[in-house]
Design a protein around this motif. Structure first.
Motif, PDB file in Angstrom:
ATOM      1  N   ALA A 288       0.841  -1.207   0.000  1.00 17.60           N
ATOM      2  CA  ALA A 288       0.000   0.000   0.000  1.00 17.60           C
ATOM      3  C   ALA A 288       0.871   1.250   0.000  1.00 17.60           C
ATOM      4  O   ALA A 288       0.568   2.236  -0.690  1.00 17.60           O
ATOM      5  CB  ALA A 288      -0.923  -0.015   1.214  1.00 17.60           C
ATOM      6  N   GLU A 289       1.942   1.205   0.769  1.00 14.93           N
ATOM      7  CA  GLU A 289       2.852   2.353   0.828  1.00 14.93           C
ATOM      8  C   GLU A 289       3.451   2.638  -0.548  1.00 14.93           C
ATOM      9  O   GLU A 289       3.561   3.797  -0.966  1.00 14.93           O
ATOM     10  CB  GLU A 289       3.958   2.050   1.846  1.00 14.93           C
ATOM     11  CG  GLU A 289       4.591   3.285   2.454  1.00 14.93           C
ATOM     12  CD  GLU A 289       5.487   2.921   3.629  1.00 14.93           C
ATOM     13  OE1 GLU A 289       6.675   3.265   3.568  1.00 14.93           O
ATOM     14  OE2 GLU A 289       4.994   2.295   4.585  1.00 14.93           O
ATOM     15  N   HIS A 290       3.836   1.586  -1.244  1.00 14.95           N
ATOM     16  CA  HIS A 290       4.404   1.745  -2.587  1.00 14.95           C
ATOM     17  C   HIS A 290       3.421   2.453  -3.512  1.00 14.95           C
ATOM     18  O   HIS A 290       3.776   3.416  -4.199  1.00 14.95           O
ATOM     19  CB  HIS A 290       4.766   0.370  -3.158  1.00 14.95           C
ATOM     20  CG  HIS A 290       5.207   0.410  -4.586  1.00 14.95           C
ATOM     21  ND1 HIS A 290       6.508   0.670  -4.956  1.00 14.95           N
ATOM     22  CD2 HIS A 290       4.510   0.250  -5.763  1.00 14.95           C
ATOM     23  CE1 HIS A 290       6.614   0.662  -6.281  1.00 14.95           C
ATOM     24  NE2 HIS A 290       5.410   0.407  -6.786  1.00 14.95           N
ATOM     25  N   TRP A 291       2.161   1.995  -3.506  1.00 13.20           N
ATOM     26  CA  TRP A 291       1.180   2.567  -4.431  1.00 13.20           C
ATOM     27  C   TRP A 291       0.751   3.967  -4.017  1.00 13.20           C
ATOM     28  O   TRP A 291       0.510   4.828  -4.873  1.00 13.20           O
ATOM     29  CB  TRP A 291      -0.019   1.626  -4.570  1.00 13.20           C
ATOM     30  CG  TRP A 291       0.333   0.431  -5.398  1.00 13.20           C
ATOM     31  CD1 TRP A 291       0.477  -0.858  -4.972  1.00 13.20           C
ATOM     32  CD2 TRP A 291       0.642   0.414  -6.796  1.00 13.20           C
ATOM     33  NE1 TRP A 291       0.856  -1.669  -6.014  1.00 13.20           N
ATOM     34  CE2 TRP A 291       0.957  -0.924  -7.140  1.00 13.20           C
ATOM     35  CE3 TRP A 291       0.682   1.391  -7.781  1.00 13.20           C
ATOM     36  CZ2 TRP A 291       1.303  -1.297  -8.441  1.00 13.20           C
ATOM     37  CZ3 TRP A 291       1.026   1.026  -9.075  1.00 13.20           C
ATOM     38  CH2 TRP A 291       1.330  -0.303  -9.396  1.00 13.20           C
ATOM     39  N   ASN A 292       0.675   4.228  -2.736  1.00 12.70           N
ATOM     40  CA  ASN A 292       0.379   5.592  -2.295  1.00 12.70           C
ATOM     41  C   ASN A 292       1.453   6.564  -2.773  1.00 12.70           C
ATOM     42  O   ASN A 292       1.156   7.675  -3.213  1.00 12.70           O
ATOM     43  CB  ASN A 292       0.244   5.657  -0.777  1.00 12.70           C
ATOM     44  CG  ASN A 292      -1.161   5.358  -0.302  1.00 12.70           C
ATOM     45  OD1 ASN A 292      -2.120   5.465  -1.062  1.00 12.70           O
ATOM     46  ND2 ASN A 292      -1.290   4.976   0.949  1.00 12.70           N
ATOM     47  N   THR A 293       2.703   6.139  -2.685  1.00  9.65           N
ATOM     48  CA  THR A 293       3.806   6.987  -3.159  1.00  9.65           C
ATOM     49  C   THR A 293       3.672   7.264  -4.652  1.00  9.65           C
ATOM     50  O   THR A 293       3.847   8.405  -5.101  1.00  9.65           O
ATOM     51  CB  THR A 293       5.162   6.313  -2.869  1.00  9.65           C
ATOM     52  OG1 THR A 293       5.291   6.121  -1.454  1.00  9.65           O
ATOM     53  CG2 THR A 293       6.314   7.166  -3.361  1.00  9.65           C
TER      54      THR A 293
ATOM     55  N   SER B  18       5.461   0.083 -12.850  1.00 10.56           N
ATOM     56  CA  SER B  18       5.595   0.953 -11.673  1.00 10.56           C
ATOM     57  C   SER B  18       6.638   0.425 -10.688  1.00 10.56           C
ATOM     58  O   SER B  18       6.467   0.495  -9.475  1.00 10.56           O
ATOM     59  CB  SER B  18       4.241   1.123 -10.972  1.00 10.56           C
ATOM     60  OG  SER B  18       3.325   1.762 -11.826  1.00 10.56           O
ATOM     61  N   GLY B  19       7.713  -0.137 -11.242  1.00 12.48           N
ATOM     62  CA  GLY B  19       8.816  -0.611 -10.419  1.00 12.48           C
ATOM     63  C   GLY B  19       8.636  -1.991  -9.827  1.00 12.48           C
ATOM     64  O   GLY B  19       9.502  -2.481  -9.104  1.00 12.48           O
TER      65      GLY B  19
ATOM     66  N   SER C 181       0.773  12.539 -11.710  1.00 13.77           N
ATOM     67  CA  SER C 181      -0.581  12.883 -12.151  1.00 13.77           C
ATOM     68  C   SER C 181      -1.148  11.707 -12.936  1.00 13.77           C
ATOM     69  O   SER C 181      -0.390  10.814 -13.364  1.00 13.77           O
ATOM     70  CB  SER C 181      -0.539  14.126 -13.041  1.00 13.77           C
ATOM     71  OG  SER C 181       0.106  13.823 -14.272  1.00 13.77           O
ATOM     72  N   PRO C 182      -2.466  11.672 -13.155  1.00 11.42           N
ATOM     73  CA  PRO C 182      -3.041  10.557 -13.916  1.00 11.42           C
ATOM     74  C   PRO C 182      -2.373  10.339 -15.272  1.00 11.42           C
ATOM     75  O   PRO C 182      -2.119   9.199 -15.675  1.00 11.42           O
ATOM     76  CB  PRO C 182      -4.507  10.972 -14.076  1.00 11.42           C
ATOM     77  CG  PRO C 182      -4.785  11.831 -12.897  1.00 11.42           C
ATOM     78  CD  PRO C 182      -3.506  12.588 -12.641  1.00 11.42           C
ATOM     79  N   GLU C 183      -2.065  11.435 -15.970  1.00  8.84           N
ATOM     80  CA  GLU C 183      -1.487  11.329 -17.311  1.00  8.84           C
ATOM     81  C   GLU C 183      -0.044  10.838 -17.297  1.00  8.84           C
ATOM     82  O   GLU C 183       0.525  10.535 -18.342  1.00  8.84           O
ATOM     83  CB  GLU C 183      -1.569  12.672 -18.038  1.00  8.84           C
ATOM     84  CG  GLU C 183      -2.977  13.139 -18.342  1.00  8.84           C
ATOM     85  CD  GLU C 183      -3.683  13.738 -17.132  1.00  8.84           C
ATOM     86  OE1 GLU C 183      -3.017  13.959 -16.088  1.00  8.84           O
ATOM     87  OE2 GLU C 183      -4.901  13.985 -17.215  1.00  8.84           O
ATOM     88  N   GLN C 184       0.558  10.758 -16.108  1.00  4.41           N
ATOM     89  CA  GLN C 184       1.922  10.242 -15.995  1.00  4.41           C
ATOM     90  C   GLN C 184       1.946   8.753 -15.663  1.00  4.41           C
ATOM     91  O   GLN C 184       3.020   8.160 -15.564  1.00  4.41           O
ATOM     92  CB  GLN C 184       2.680  11.023 -14.918  1.00  4.41           C
ATOM     93  CG  GLN C 184       2.964  12.465 -15.284  1.00  4.41           C
ATOM     94  CD  GLN C 184       3.624  13.228 -14.146  1.00  4.41           C
ATOM     95  OE1 GLN C 184       3.149  13.215 -13.008  1.00  4.41           O
ATOM     96  NE2 GLN C 184       4.731  13.896 -14.439  1.00  4.41           N
ATOM     97  N   MET C 185       0.770   8.157 -15.490  1.00  2.00           N
ATOM     98  CA  MET C 185       0.676   6.724 -15.209  1.00  2.00           C
ATOM     99  C   MET C 185       0.679   5.946 -16.526  1.00  2.00           C
ATOM    100  O   MET C 185      -0.034   6.305 -17.463  1.00  2.00           O
ATOM    101  CB  MET C 185      -0.610   6.410 -14.447  1.00  2.00           C
ATOM    102  CG  MET C 185      -0.804   7.214 -13.166  1.00  2.00           C
ATOM    103  SD  MET C 185       0.388   6.747 -11.895  1.00  2.00           S
ATOM    104  CE  MET C 185      -0.408   7.458 -10.450  1.00  2.00           C
ATOM    105  N   SER C 186       1.423   4.853 -16.560  1.00  4.50           N
ATOM    106  CA  SER C 186       1.532   4.091 -17.808  1.00  4.50           C
ATOM    107  C   SER C 186       0.187   3.536 -18.263  1.00  4.50           C
ATOM    108  O   SER C 186      -0.060   3.372 -19.459  1.00  4.50           O
ATOM    109  CB  SER C 186       2.537   2.948 -17.647  1.00  4.50           C
ATOM    110  OG  SER C 186       2.096   2.025 -16.668  1.00  4.50           O
ATOM    111  N   TRP C 187      -0.709   3.235 -17.310  1.00  3.75           N
ATOM    112  CA  TRP C 187      -1.984   2.592 -17.645  1.00  3.75           C
ATOM    113  C   TRP C 187      -3.091   3.587 -17.987  1.00  3.75           C
ATOM    114  O   TRP C 187      -4.201   3.191 -18.295  1.00  3.75           O
ATOM    115  CB  TRP C 187      -2.453   1.712 -16.486  1.00  3.75           C
ATOM    116  CG  TRP C 187      -2.610   2.464 -15.199  1.00  3.75           C
ATOM    117  CD1 TRP C 187      -3.703   3.193 -14.795  1.00  3.75           C
ATOM    118  CD2 TRP C 187      -1.651   2.567 -14.145  1.00  3.75           C
ATOM    119  NE1 TRP C 187      -3.475   3.743 -13.561  1.00  3.75           N
ATOM    120  CE2 TRP C 187      -2.214   3.380 -13.130  1.00  3.75           C
ATOM    121  CE3 TRP C 187      -0.367   2.049 -13.963  1.00  3.75           C
ATOM    122  CZ2 TRP C 187      -1.537   3.680 -11.961  1.00  3.75           C
ATOM    123  CZ3 TRP C 187       0.302   2.355 -12.787  1.00  3.75           C
ATOM    124  CH2 TRP C 187      -0.286   3.163 -11.807  1.00  3.75           C
TER     125      TRP C 187
END
Length: 204
Positions: free
Chosen positions: A5-10, A156-157, A16-22
């Motif tokens: 959860a900590e990983h995904w919160n970070t 996302s790593g 921003s949404p547009e910076q997410m690969s998905w």
């Protein structure tokens, strides 16, 4: 807080949404299954790993009345609520790791766009498939997508498990049948190709 959860919160706090690969402004491949199967607007739907995905927006616009969004990241959920504004009250929001989720009801549709492929060991996979079997009502649908065999090895790593259609079908064959699978090419906001395997099953 759970390390996952900590990983995904970070991730959600830094991008921003547009910076997410998905990111996709319209999740057309998922909506295809809703339309093809003529899923009624009163169907109970859970979007697993929905985060701040735009799918919930389209489902509400299409008139769906019973939508639940589950995500491990409370930051993602809060961002989705802010985007939806007053419409957020029409959605049931759940912050939970899917492996810790204890559903209090059954769902007509279980939708998962790219959460399942983060589960790597057999115990996690078995926990997930068992949960889906218990949660989807008889005659309901499981709509699930993962990276295909040609997809990336990480997202996302984090490492992911890639699936061909036959392997994804076999994984859920314990209680889901009538598989229909299609290859879907997703392009990230910066133009990289990510091949997905998209499948829809019935709970029979």
């Amino acid at each position: 807080m759970h390390a996952r959860a900590e990983h995904w919160n970070t991730i959600y706090q830094q991008k921003s949404p547009e910076q997410m690969s998905w990111y996709e402004p319209k999740i057309s491949a998922s909506l295809y299954w809703f339309e093809k199967n003529k899923i009624p607007v009163n169907a109970s739907i859970i979007d697993v790993g929905g985060g701040d995905s735009m799918l919930v927006d389209d489902l509400l616009r299409m008139g769906f009345q019973d939508v639940t969004v589950l995500d491990i990241s409370d930051a993602a959920i809060e961002r989705a609520k802010m985007r939806l504004g007053p419409w957020a009250s029409r959605v049931t929001w759940i912050v939970s790791d899917i492996l810790d989720f204890e559903p209090q009801r059954h769902y007509r549709v279980w939708h998962d766009r790219a959460t399942f492929h983060f589960l790597l060991n057999p115990e996690e996979i078995q926990t997930y498939t068992g949960l889906a079997c218990r949660s989807v009502e008889q005659g309901g649908w499981l709509i699930i997508s993962t990276f295909s065999e040609q997809g990336p090895l990480k997202c996302s790593g984090l490492p992911v498990k890639r699936y061909a259609a036959d392997e994804l079908t076999s994984t859920f064959s314990v209680c889901f049948h009538q598989p229909e699978c299609i290859p879907v090419n997703h392009y990230t906001p910066w133009g990289s190709l990510q091949p997905f395997t998209y499948c829809c099953f019935r709970r029979l």
